[in-house]
Write an enzyme that holds these catalytic residues in place. Structure first.
Site, PDB file in Angstrom:
ATOM      1  N   HIS A  66       0.835  -1.201   0.000  1.00  0.00           N
ATOM      2  CA  HIS A  66       0.000   0.000   0.000  1.00  0.00           C
ATOM      3  C   HIS A  66       0.864   1.242   0.000  1.00  0.00           C
ATOM      4  O   HIS A  66       2.040   1.209   0.369  1.00  0.00           O
ATOM      5  CB  HIS A  66      -0.933   0.022   1.207  1.00  0.00           C
ATOM      6  CG  HIS A  66      -0.242  -0.198   2.521  1.00  0.00           C
ATOM      7  ND1 HIS A  66       0.091  -1.455   2.967  1.00  0.00           N
ATOM      8  CD2 HIS A  66       0.197   0.666   3.474  1.00  0.00           C
ATOM      9  CE1 HIS A  66       0.691  -1.361   4.149  1.00  0.00           C
ATOM     10  NE2 HIS A  66       0.774  -0.088   4.472  1.00  0.00           N
ATOM     11  N   CYS A 190       1.517   2.056  12.054  1.00  0.00           N
ATOM     12  CA  CYS A 190       2.445   1.858  10.939  1.00  0.00           C
ATOM     13  C   CYS A 190       2.626   3.189  10.216  1.00  0.00           C
ATOM     14  O   CYS A 190       1.865   4.136  10.456  1.00  0.00           O
ATOM     15  CB  CYS A 190       1.933   0.785   9.984  1.00  0.00           C
ATOM     16  SG  CYS A 190       0.433   1.216   9.091  1.00  0.00           S
TER      17      CYS A 190
END
Length: 668
Positions: A66, A190
């Site tokens: 991603h 993250c």
């Protein structure tokens, strides 16, 4: 709201290449072909940079690469079921279900929440089984929309698996039935905050439920945060940080037993992290979250970190505190040279003591005012430079023992200076003082004696032991090493100057403010106060080479903006000023994302800049300031030539390497 995924964004049962980057390139191209991104190179560069930081493969044959990119026009989900499967770094093998999340830089919260919902759905075995059994792209789209709760049809997935019952009391992994349930709190985060943040949260929840523990999670992500209350934290037996970025408001957890690992470990090994956190809670000497320092930053507790790492961090702390002494003192000395040269350009070294002894501000006598002012500035700057080694030692000791180490460190550093051990003596003296002060601080003493330790006993004993060791044992060998280095330096001022420039330039550009960079900088500043021309030439080469990496990154993002995502282009804009100011750390965001291309590029440019500087005998009496002290330098034209040459070469090498990488992935 547009559909996140459509049939033309699904690649089923195709050979998509041998590596994860081959797959990412195919999925990025599918996003561009679907009209959801404007530029393949820019989108692929962002996805490649993200994948290079952390593996996106997770247990169960799943991967979720991603990224965010300005090239993406709307939040998009592309899916691949490659045949054969491709490794994305998961421990249990390659991935055969790959979801590529492409989000715009300014994605709205509604879309981001849907993307995080998908990530959490992938933790359910029933959902992933349905994806593997799907026979068409349209069926995949229907399943995904059902999991997201959008679209007209819901996924006809297998019934959700019932939560496993708590194991029997005899199970080794389960607490005894009569014991209170252990309470754990966790934080997951993250860098992009889209997928791994929420998957780690769910993995930890499922693992805790299976083990019979009560676990609550705070997700510090992009699609809204699930925040822990202070009551939850206070009641917890242990804390888990599954994070790849700094924990926000970490001080809330002060004093709690904890374990900390990258966010991906929270997905891969949730049970192990839970077991480690509870083990820390049961250990009286286990790791505890440190209270925040007054600056708002976390200070390392006594139990945190291996000694090698702590000593390294302490040395870096000492250097960072030392640099202002060097910069202020060195620039003042340089300004003093300038004012003296106005009056006596050809009379060699000026005797500042004689000038200040025979003249005052209100009675200059025969001394010209510029000569007097130059002598004053040179003297003040000299005091600053004389504190360089003591400050280095003091703050190395501070990094190891906090405040009790400062005074002994200053004393040990002053002894190192007195015995001509130079900056090497300062480093050794600071480490010695810090370790002794730390050891004294761990003693269990009566309260009446303990209150005297930090202000009387620790400084006295530490200063005595470290000072005697430096003066009687370590000073002479370290002074010999420094003298040998200085002699070697002087010998290279002739035909070997180019080689020395290459070496120093490569060192300055190799780790961007790290230990190699700092070693070259300390080497240059060590002899600067002597005023010798060769030392000033070394200083100029180091400054010029250290300017190249951030300037090169800034130039690269300007020459080929489509190769970089929005964040990188913004970092490039900031790097212009950082590079011009001799702050090599301005290139770190690029090096951390793409070290294999950035570091070789900066080393080449830095080495060329250093060689040109030394070959042209550019000299700087000032130890810092970058382009802003060029007026103090000897041969300022070649100063600029060296900077420009190194920057252009480094930028071009990086652009070529990055372009070749992007093209090879696109054609794969």
């Amino acid at each position: 709201m547009s559909d996140l995924i459509t049939a033309d964004l699904v690649l089923l049962d195709e050979n998509l290449g041998e590596t994860r980057f081959d797959v990412i390139a195919k999925l990025a191209q599918a996003v561009v072909n679907a009209g959801r991104a404007t530029d393949f190179e820019q989108l692929y560069a962002a996805a490649e940079a993200r994948e290079s930081k952390t593996d996106t493969g997770i247990p169960g044959g799943i991967a979720i690469p991603h990224c965010r990119s300005a090239a993406v026009t709307e939040p998009t989900l592309a899916m691949a079921r490659p045949n054969p499967a491709v490794s994305f770094g998961a421990k249990d093998g390659p991935a055969d279900l790959i979801f590529f999340i492409a989000a715009p830089d300014g994605a709205d919260q509604a879309h981001l929440k849907l993307l995080s919902t998908l990530a959490r759905s992938l933790m359910k075995k029933s959902f992933t089984a349905s994806l593997r059994e799907a026979s068409s792209a349209e069926e995949i789209v229907e399943l995904v929309n059902g999991a997201l709760g959008v679209g007209e049809k819901k996924a006809e997935a297998k019934p959700a698996e019932a939560a496993p019952a708590a194991p029997a009391a005899s199970d080794q992994d389960t607490p005894a039935a009569s014991a209170p349930v252990k309470k754990i709190v966790a934080v997951t985060a993250c860098p992009t905050g889209i997928a791994h943040t929420y998957m780690a949260a769910d993995a930890l929840k499922y693992a805790a439920e299976e083990l019979g523990y009560d676990l609550k999670v705070e997700t510090q992500g992009s699609s809204g945060n699930e925040k822990l209350t202070q009551a939850d934290i206070d009641a917890a037996d242990a804390v888990i940080f599954a994070v790849s970025v700094n924990v926000r408001e970490r001080n809330r957890f002060a004093g709690k037993p904890f374990v900390e690992s990258p966010v991906k470990r929270g997905i891969d090994e949730p049970k192990e992290m839970i077991a480690e956190a509870l083990a820390e809670a049961e250990n009286p000497n286990g790791a505890r979250v440190a209270a925040a320092a007054s600056s708002g930053e976390d200070s390392a507790g006594a139990t945190e970190g291996a000694w090698g790492s702590r000593i390294y961090k302490a040395v870096m702390t000492g250097i960072s505190y030392m640099i202002p002494f060097v910069a202020a003192g060195g620039i003042l000395v340089a300004l003093g040279f300038v004012f003296e040269a106005i009056t006596m350009p050809n009379l060699g070294d000026v005797d500042t003591k004689a000038i200040l002894g025979s003249a005052t501000l209100f009675n200059l006598g025969d001394v010209h005012w510029t000569l007097y002012l130059g002598a004053v500035l040179q003297t003040i700057g000299g005091f600053g430079l004389s504190l360089m080694v003591p400050a280095l030692a003091a703050y190395i000791a501070y990094g190891l023992a906090q405040r009790p180490g400062i005074a002994p460190g200053f004393i040990a550093g002053s002894v190192a200076l007195a015995v001509n051990a130079g900056f090497l003596g300062g480093i050794v003296g600071g480490i010695l003082a810090g370790l002794i002060a730390y050891a004294l601080g761990t003693l269990k003493l009566p309260r009446w004696l303990g209150s005297m330790m930090p202000v009387v006993i620790t400084p006295l004993v530490t200063s005595l032991v470290a000072g005697l060791a430096m003066y009687l044992l370590l000073g002479a060998p370290l002074a010999w090493v420094m003298t040998t280095l200085q002699d070697w330096l002087t010998s290279m001022s002739g035909g070997s100057a180019l080689l020395l420039g290459l070496i120093l330039g490569a060192m300055m550009a190799s780790d961007l403010g790290g230990p190699i960079n700092k070693a070259a900088y300390l080497f240059a500043t060590a002899g600067l106060s002597s005023g010798a021309t060769v030392n000033q030439e070394i200083m100029a080469a180091v400054i010029i080479s250290g300017m190249v990496p951030p300037l090169a990154m800034a130039l690269a993002t300007t020459l080929r903006p489509k190769l970089f995502n929005e964040n990188e282009r913004e970092n490039g804009k900031a790097a212009w000023l950082l590079g011009a100011s001799f702050i090599s750390e301005g290139a770190i965001p690029f090096a951390s994302a793409d070290p294999a291309r950035v570091i070789p590029s900066t080393i080449v440019g830095g080495a060329i800049a250093g060689a040109i500087s030394m070959g042209a005998h550019v000299a700087s009496p000032a130890p810092h300031g970058g382009i802003w002290i060029i007026g103090l330098a000897q041969n300022p034209l070649m100063f600029l030539v060296a900077v420009v040459a190194g920057t252009v070469v480094s930028a071009l090498v990086y652009v070529v390497l990055k372009s070749l990488g992007a093209r090879s992935k696109a054609s794969a």
